[in-house]
Design a protein around this motif. Sequence first.
Motif, PDB file in Angstrom:
ATOM      1  N   TYR A  77       0.827  -1.116  -0.039  1.00  0.00           N
ATOM      2  CA  TYR A  77      -0.153   0.085   0.120  1.00  0.00           C
ATOM      3  C   TYR A  77       1.004   1.098  -0.066  1.00  0.00           C
ATOM      4  N   HIS A  78       2.111   1.037   0.851  1.00  0.00           N
ATOM      5  CA  HIS A  78       2.969   2.398   0.859  1.00  0.00           C
ATOM      6  C   HIS A  78       3.604   2.561  -0.630  1.00  0.00           C
ATOM      7  N   GLN A  79       3.986   1.265  -0.992  1.00  0.00           N
ATOM      8  CA  GLN A  79       4.742   1.349  -2.299  1.00  0.00           C
ATOM      9  C   GLN A  79       3.657   2.013  -3.481  1.00  0.00           C
ATOM     10  N   MET A  80       2.399   1.421  -3.531  1.00  0.00           N
ATOM     11  CA  MET A  80       1.687   2.046  -4.758  1.00  0.00           C
ATOM     12  C   MET A  80       1.300   3.725  -4.428  1.00  0.00           C
ATOM     13  N   ARG A  81       1.174   3.861  -3.090  1.00  0.00           N
ATOM     14  CA  ARG A  81       1.169   5.589  -2.507  1.00  0.00           C
ATOM     15  C   ARG A  81       2.239   6.349  -3.081  1.00  0.00           C
ATOM     16  N   SER A  82       3.302   5.648  -2.942  1.00  0.00           N
ATOM     17  CA  SER A  82       4.625   6.358  -3.262  1.00  0.00           C
ATOM     18  C   SER A  82       4.542   6.620  -4.741  1.00  0.00           C
ATOM     19  N   ARG A  83       3.984   5.576  -5.532  1.00  0.00           N
ATOM     20  CA  ARG A  83       4.074   5.712  -7.117  1.00  0.00           C
ATOM     21  C   ARG A  83       2.854   6.844  -7.390  1.00  0.00           C
ATOM     22  N   ALA A  84       1.790   6.691  -6.970  1.00  0.00           N
ATOM     23  CA  ALA A  84       0.909   7.756  -6.936  1.00  0.00           C
ATOM     24  C   ALA A  84       1.448   9.255  -6.775  1.00  0.00           C
ATOM     25  N   ALA A  85       2.102   9.394  -5.741  1.00  0.00           N
ATOM     26  CA  ALA A  85       2.907  10.589  -5.413  1.00  0.00           C
ATOM     27  C   ALA A  85       3.594  11.245  -6.557  1.00  0.00           C
ATOM     28  N   GLN A  86       4.266  10.004  -6.880  1.00  0.00           N
ATOM     29  CA  GLN A  86       5.472  10.409  -7.905  1.00  0.00           C
ATOM     30  C   GLN A  86       4.702  10.900  -9.532  1.00  0.00           C
ATOM     31  N   ARG A  87       3.552  10.088  -9.526  1.00  0.00           N
ATOM     32  CA  ARG A  87       2.830  10.571 -10.782  1.00  0.00           C
ATOM     33  C   ARG A  87       2.370  11.866 -10.855  1.00  0.00           C
ATOM     34  N   LEU A  88       1.856  12.390  -9.462  1.00  0.00           N
ATOM     35  CA  LEU A  88       1.461  13.842  -9.195  1.00  0.00           C
ATOM     36  C   LEU A  88       2.506  14.696  -9.081  1.00  0.00           C
ATOM     37  N   GLY A  89       3.789  14.190  -9.172  1.00  0.00           N
ATOM     38  CA  GLY A  89       4.959  15.231  -8.995  1.00  0.00           C
ATOM     39  C   GLY A  89       5.361  15.518  -7.765  1.00  0.00           C
ATOM     40  N   ASP A  90       4.947  14.811  -6.592  1.00  0.00           N
ATOM     41  CA  ASP A  90       5.071  15.131  -5.189  1.00  0.00           C
ATOM     42  C   ASP A  90       6.272  14.242  -4.931  1.00  0.00           C
ATOM     43  N   LEU A  91       7.576  14.543  -5.331  1.00  0.00           N
ATOM     44  CA  LEU A  91       8.655  13.811  -5.182  1.00  0.00           C
ATOM     45  C   LEU A  91       8.924  13.451  -3.444  1.00  0.00           C
ATOM     46  N   GLU A  92       8.689  14.662  -2.568  1.00  0.00           N
ATOM     47  CA  GLU A  92       8.936  14.316  -1.264  1.00  0.00           C
ATOM     48  C   GLU A  92       8.099  13.305  -0.780  1.00  0.00           C
ATOM     49  N   ALA A  93       6.930  13.401  -1.065  1.00  0.00           N
ATOM     50  CA  ALA A  93       5.943  12.360  -0.576  1.00  0.00           C
ATOM     51  C   ALA A  93       6.278  11.235  -1.126  1.00  0.00           C
ATOM     52  N   ALA A  94       6.792  11.134  -2.286  1.00  0.00           N
ATOM     53  CA  ALA A  94       6.886   9.749  -3.092  1.00  0.00           C
ATOM     54  C   ALA A  94       8.273   9.214  -2.233  1.00  0.00           C
ATOM     55  N   ASN A  95       9.294   9.948  -1.984  1.00  0.00           N
ATOM     56  CA  ASN A  95      10.322   9.402  -1.180  1.00  0.00           C
ATOM     57  C   ASN A  95       9.935   8.882   0.373  1.00  0.00           C
ATOM     58  N   ASP A  96       9.027   9.792   0.795  1.00  0.00           N
ATOM     59  CA  ASP A  96       8.639   9.302   2.254  1.00  0.00           C
ATOM     60  C   ASP A  96       7.686   7.708   2.263  1.00  0.00           C
ATOM     61  N   PHE A  97       6.981   7.866   1.255  1.00  0.00           N
ATOM     62  CA  PHE A  97       6.320   6.446   1.116  1.00  0.00           C
ATOM     63  C   PHE A  97       7.138   5.495   0.642  1.00  0.00           C
ATOM     64  N   GLN A  98       8.167   5.673   0.023  1.00  0.00           N
ATOM     65  CA  GLN A  98       8.971   4.712  -0.419  1.00  0.00           C
ATOM     66  C   GLN A  98       9.917   4.196   0.849  1.00  0.00           C
ATOM     67  N   ASN A  99      10.045   5.265   1.663  1.00  0.00           N
ATOM     68  CA  ASN A  99      10.886   4.926   2.893  1.00  0.00           C
ATOM     69  C   ASN A  99       9.968   3.931   3.946  1.00  0.00           C
ATOM     70  N   ARG A 100       8.756   4.285   3.863  1.00  0.00           N
ATOM     71  CA  ARG A 100       7.864   3.455   4.704  1.00  0.00           C
ATOM     72  C   ARG A 100       7.624   2.042   4.018  1.00  0.00           C
ATOM     73  N   ALA A 101       7.627   2.077   2.765  1.00  0.00           N
ATOM     74  CA  ALA A 101       7.362   0.739   1.994  1.00  0.00           C
ATOM     75  C   ALA A 101       8.662  -0.112   2.165  1.00  0.00           C
ATOM     76  N   ASP A 102       9.819   0.427   2.416  1.00  0.00           N
ATOM     77  CA  ASP A 102      11.033  -0.294   2.557  1.00  0.00           C
ATOM     78  C   ASP A 102      11.077  -0.777   3.863  1.00  0.00           C
ATOM     79  N   ARG A 103      10.305  -0.247   4.998  1.00  0.00           N
ATOM     80  CA  ARG A 103      10.446  -0.887   6.207  1.00  0.00           C
ATOM     81  C   ARG A 103       9.438  -1.342   6.967  1.00  0.00           C
ATOM     82  N   ALA A 104       8.279  -1.518   5.808  1.00  0.00           N
ATOM     83  CA  ALA A 104       6.819  -1.963   6.624  1.00  0.00           C
ATOM     84  C   ALA A 104       7.173  -3.441   6.679  1.00  0.00           C
TER      85      ALA A 104
END
Lengths: 459, 427
Positions: free
Chosen positions: A205-232
Amino acid sequence: MSRSIVILCAVIACELLVAIGLVGWWVASDSEASAPEPPRPNLTFLDSVTVQEIRNRQEDVTANGADGADDWRALAEIYVLYGFFAEADICCQRAAELDPEAFWTYLWWGTALSRIGDTSASTEKFRAGIPYAEDALADVCRYCIGLNLLREENSQEAEEAFRTAEGYAPADYELAKLLVRSDRSQEAVPILDGLIASHPQTQKYHQMRSRAAQRLGDLEAANDFQNRADRATQVLPSDELTGFLEQQIGNHGLDVWIQQGKDLYASGSLDAAASRLRQVLEVEWRPEAADLLVQAELQLGHPEAALPILNEAVRRSGTTPQRLVALGDVHHRLGHESQAKDSWQWATELRLDRAAHERLAALFEQTGDEREAARHEGLAQLAAGIFAERAGQLDSAVDMLQQAVTIAPELAHAWYHLGECYRLLDQSEPADRAYRQCLTLDPYHGRAKRGLDRMLASQ
Amino acid sequence: MIALSMLAVCIPIATYLVRPQVIVPETATERVVAGPDFPLSTRPLVKSPLGSPAEFPPRITNVQIVDLDRDELQDVLVCDALQNQVLCYRQSPRGDWTEQVIADNLLAPAHATIVDLDADGDLDILVSVLGNIFPDDRHVGRVVWLEQTGDEFIPHVLLDDVRRVADVQAGDLDGDDDLDLVVAVFGYARGQILWLENKGDGQFLDHEIHYAPGAIHVPLADYDGDGDLDIATVFSQNEEEVWGFENLGGGQFRSRLLHFTVNHDIGSAGLVQTDLDNDGDADLLWPLGDNLEYQYTHSQPYHGCIWLENQGEWQFVARRIANFGGCYAAADGDLDADGDRDVVLVSLFNDWHEPGQASIVWLENDGQQNFQTWRIDEEPTHLVTVACGDLNDDGRDDIVAGALHVTRSDKDLGRIGMWLSAGGIAP
């Protein structure tokens, strides 16, 4: 009436009696013989325990004849689990004829047809099951229909199917994924945020949320959710149906015996566990049973019994760090210290392994080689720290990694992971120091460089 | 009297006629076969095993045809995830094969890439180490460089503390005339694409290009024809996406989604770079048929192979060139020596219980990229890797394939198979 007419009438009467008798017998035997026999696939590649369970279910069907809808469905279930999808299809058909309102028949029927690749027939069965399902299970059917439609590359109808199962997390996820992939990330965001709120440790869920943020151009949120995905900590199966089948198969055949062995081992009944696991291996080679049996024998103080099993495990299923650690333990118990050391060192050549490093640290301490003992203790703490970090236990991870760099300050990886933990704990100063120390030791540690850059950028 | 006589005759006849038909209880069911039944190849190919027979279920993950010792005879390089070894089957003299262990203690090697990494004139090997052949999301992967020094190969760990590594390729990505690396960190639920910048003396600085699980292969080529090397990859794990990473120079890459399918079950199994239509650009072959998430599998109608035809400007058109159940790997070669590129496919999960189901097929190219599928063989089963090359120097490409058994099977345990062309020297 002439005599010949009387004789003829008597013959006709006898013929009629015989004919009536024959027809009656045929009708009786016909109804008996027409009770369909269950399909009997070739079971030669299965172990004898599983084969016996399947045969028992076949016998249940035969014994209960035309009335046993539950028996036909039970046979279908086990056929699906062991890959006999066409046979399961036949059993489900019979079960549905006998009891057309049994939900589980349709679920298993749809599953069997789905695995054969007949997605449209599968969808039909899932759909047929919906009226007989409780609410939650109806959503499972709708979700499975959506998956079938995805497999037909019919994303529009798949989306509709997932929408009808709104509130069922796997369907919501698939819907969000479709939205992200079709440039509708804005619509996907609230769905994904809802999933994350209810399942905060689910990685995808975090990984897809990161991707959604990336598509929306919100790179900070994308990185944040990627971090969370990496440690979920929760990793879901690729889809719910796969997970369901995987879970179910553990309840059948030889897997039941293995689970019994595991349960006995976990409860401390080591003799009983060893006995059960030996029975498993007498039926069929199962590496997980062999590995656990080795541990049971070691704990029972029978290293000589563990050794041949371990050697066989290596021959059949390959060398792993876990098996090398166990081999070292066996040699250690047998007093073969040199062989024990070789095995543990071999394990550490394959990868960073906490158990092997801990044993080597203890061994070198005993022999007075303090430098080597400290190095292995540092590596053991590094392995433990990384494990805790990945499990999201950042405070514990910091403690372990601090110990690692205190004992063995030359470990660049330990400094990197310490920097990561501090960064995730929002402690920028010690994070900065740890990253820089890593880069001093290894100037080409790209992950440390990225971690440092990321932290500096966020300040 | 006549009527009664006729009645006496008719009763037994009528009784006989109305007897019920004999019911034969059903004892076996016809299996549903998803894969087509291909005609047997008419090309003369002679099969022989390579190396020792399998005593236990083999786990060959990669085969390649290469002249490793540069004696002008092709050798076969093999990754064996059961023995944790990289092996070379050296051919010397022609037709005689000797096994040499190139390296061991490599935990589940997935792939070997042959390259002169240190530019000393001999061929080194880059090994992608999974760390575990089974699903595992821990940081157990490695990139290991086997540096050739005479007869020896010295191992150097170039990258560790990463998730399972499935592929490494080498090329000059930043235009500084040395070889950099691209790494497919497959992982399991999490993974990434990295590029490793060559800093000299065997030192590499890692950079992340993309974060996603399931990258299988990272073939390098100049996909946009601008003179530098770009990267392509396929992400599996239910994503089923083919991506390109356009080299912008200076170590910068632009991500481009080249193709995807919403069919999460399509089973991406690899990505092979080739110029299939011989038009001078880099196309891709996309084998489809991975079902490893299921213990008991069945081939699916969408398994097979897609050719992603490069049409320039990062446009790739997907063309299905074969349906083939459980397809797991593709290789291109000229099997019939007619000057065009044919394709060989192998299957991990065909319907082995059904007679006539192929484990290896070749797709004959008619020169216009219309492909006829021919069955080469039904055994060994469970093939996951295939390579083409001219092993017997007759001008026609031969085939090597390897088997990996992780699911239960009652089939013969073939390990590595060779199919050599027996059609004489090509014109």
